[in-house]
Design an enzyme around this catalytic site. Structure first.
Site, PDB file in Angstrom:
ATOM      1  N   ASP A  88      -4.589   3.936  -3.075  1.00  0.00           N
ATOM      2  CA  ASP A  88      -5.220   3.153  -2.005  1.00  0.00           C
ATOM      3  C   ASP A  88      -4.890   1.676  -2.104  1.00  0.00           C
ATOM      4  OD1 ASP A  88      -6.772   3.243  -4.357  1.00  0.00           O
ATOM      5  OD2 ASP A  88      -8.601   2.671  -3.293  1.00  0.00           O
ATOM      6  N   ASP A 280      -9.957  -3.091  -8.621  1.00  0.00           N
ATOM      7  CA  ASP A 280     -11.101  -2.235  -8.929  1.00  0.00           C
ATOM      8  C   ASP A 280     -11.561  -2.518 -10.359  1.00  0.00           C
ATOM      9  OD1 ASP A 280     -10.418  -1.248  -6.495  1.00  0.00           O
ATOM     10  OD2 ASP A 280     -10.032   0.801  -7.151  1.00  0.00           O
TER      11      ASP A 280
END
Length: 418
Positions: A88, A280
């Site tokens: 992603d 992240d």
């Protein structure tokens, strides 16, 4: 240096371009969803525009389409910074490179990509097996950040492919660098001669795979002169206003009366803006926290949250259990983002990388959910004047010369409350 490779700026010797002071910095959120895209959010990508150059931080699926929707030119993309190798954050990269290439039919454009180990191999193979090209005369290079502590824990995902010699470069590829961290655990990304007056640093984050966060630091901007106080003194002594230049250079100024003026009295301290975009994470390294200290903007993920609506849907859950589950997966909650913002004294906190359960639409129900998520982060910030906002696709913001941030919520949206 290989043909068409970008020229690196000499250490400590700014080029004419780098000596130019920057005006307002522009940021647009091209994708704000975690994992798979949703009907209202694209995969991760943040774009920064400075002095006509555009830098991308991550490049999820359909980032090139989102750039078109935002009105930003893909042909201006000069740098792409990849936080980690999850799909992603990278699946839009090959298409973006081809799009940039076709935007330069005359050739001569180079894109520099920076990211963790494996990025160079992945880009090379993706372009080669799809018979893709950046067009005649357009090139790219990949600088890999080596020495991440998490590289030692790749486990089953690394069968030797990442470190294996992979044959010749792609026809559009130019040699990249392997960049090691300094003794404090910070990677210094070499500047290019064509860069705006900003430097980029990286430091490690805790996630399920090797991950870094990036900080874009403006070169120091000389402080302004307190002309209202200084000019009357010069006029009274018959000294021309042009003498201000000495104080700007930090030199003392001797007046006919014998008084000596110093820069400390009349020149404000130098300033520099700092923008931090984290990949992240469930935690940031000490090096990352030091790098992000006193930043004007901190972009931080907030994948999962425990909201009022969850008290009925998940009566056995709690904010603590949701945080524990998010941490186990290498992610964060709004409260975790707020605590990090407090630790680094961020002036503005932008939340992104939301689970698909949090819509990016502008209907009342969706906006109320995002307002609650903002509130959860804000409660943890506990910093007077810190603005917290939940990003939405195509939301843009401007970082003024003095570091103040103004937000445009994007199409059909109201500006979020600070």
């Amino acid at each position: 240096m290989a043909r068409n490779a970008p020229a690196l700026a000499g250490a400590g010797a700014p080029t004419a371009r780098r000596a130019k002071l920057l005006g307002p910095l522009e940021v647009v959120f091209l994708g704000t969803c975690s994992s798979a895209p949703s009907s209202t959010r694209n995969q991760q990508a943040v774009a920064l525009r400075a002095a006509g150059a555009t830098w991308l931080f991550d490049c999820g699926e359909a980032t090139q389409k989102q750039m078109m929707a935002s009105g930003w030119r893909t042909s201006a993309v000069a740098r792409i910074f990849i936080s980690h190798m999850h799909g992603d954050h990278i699946f839009g990269l090959p298409g973006m490179l081809c799009n940039v290439g076709t935007s330069w039919p005359q050739g001569g454009h180079h894109v520099t990509i920076v990211g963790p180990l494996g990025l160079r191999q992945w880009v090379r193979v993706a372009l080669a097996v799809s018979f893709s090209s950046l067009g005649e005369g357009n090139t790219y290079s990949v600088h890999e950040l080596v020495g991440l502590e998490a590289d030692a824990a790749r486990g089953a995902f690394d069968n030797g492919f990442l470190r294996a010699a992979s044959g010749p470069l792609h026809p559009c590829e130019r040699d990249g660098l392997d960049i090691a961290p300094d003794s404090s655990g910070v990677w210094h990304i070499p500047p290019l001669a064509s860069d705006p007056p900003m430097r980029v640093r990286a430091a490690e984050l805790s996630h399920r795979v090797p991950t870094v966060g990036f900080a874009a630091l403006e070169d120091e901007r000389p402080g302004g002169v307190d002309a209202a106080s200084l000019l009357p003194i010069l006029a009274a002594e018959g000294v021309p206003a042009s003498a201000i230049g000495a104080l700007k250079r930090g030199e003392p100024l001797s007046l006919p009366s014998g008084r000596v003026l110093t820069a400390a009295e009349f020149v404000r301290p130098s300033t520099r803006r700092k923008l931090v975009v984290l990949g992240d994470l469930s935690a940031a390294s000490d090096a990352m926290c030091e790098l992000a200290s006193d930043c004007d903007l901190l972009v931080h993920e907030a994948t999962n949250a425990y909201l009022e609506r969850d008290r009925e849907r998940q009566p056995t859950a709690s904010a603590e259990s949701v945080e524990a589950a998010a941490t186990l997966k290498g992610h964060s909650t709004p409260q975790m983002a707020g605590r990090l913002a407090r630790r680094v004294r961020a002036r503005n906190l932008a939340l992104t990388h939301f689970s698909a359960m949090y819509s990016g639409a502008v209907d009342e129900a969706s906006l109320l959910v995002m307002a609650e998520i903002e509130s959860l982060a804000r409660q943890e910030c506990k910093l007077a004047g810190t603005a917290v906002f939940a990003a939405r696709d195509l939301m843009s913001l401007t970082v003024a010369v003095d570091g103040r941030v103004t937000v445009d919520a994007g199409p059909d949206g109201d500006e979020p409350a600070a």
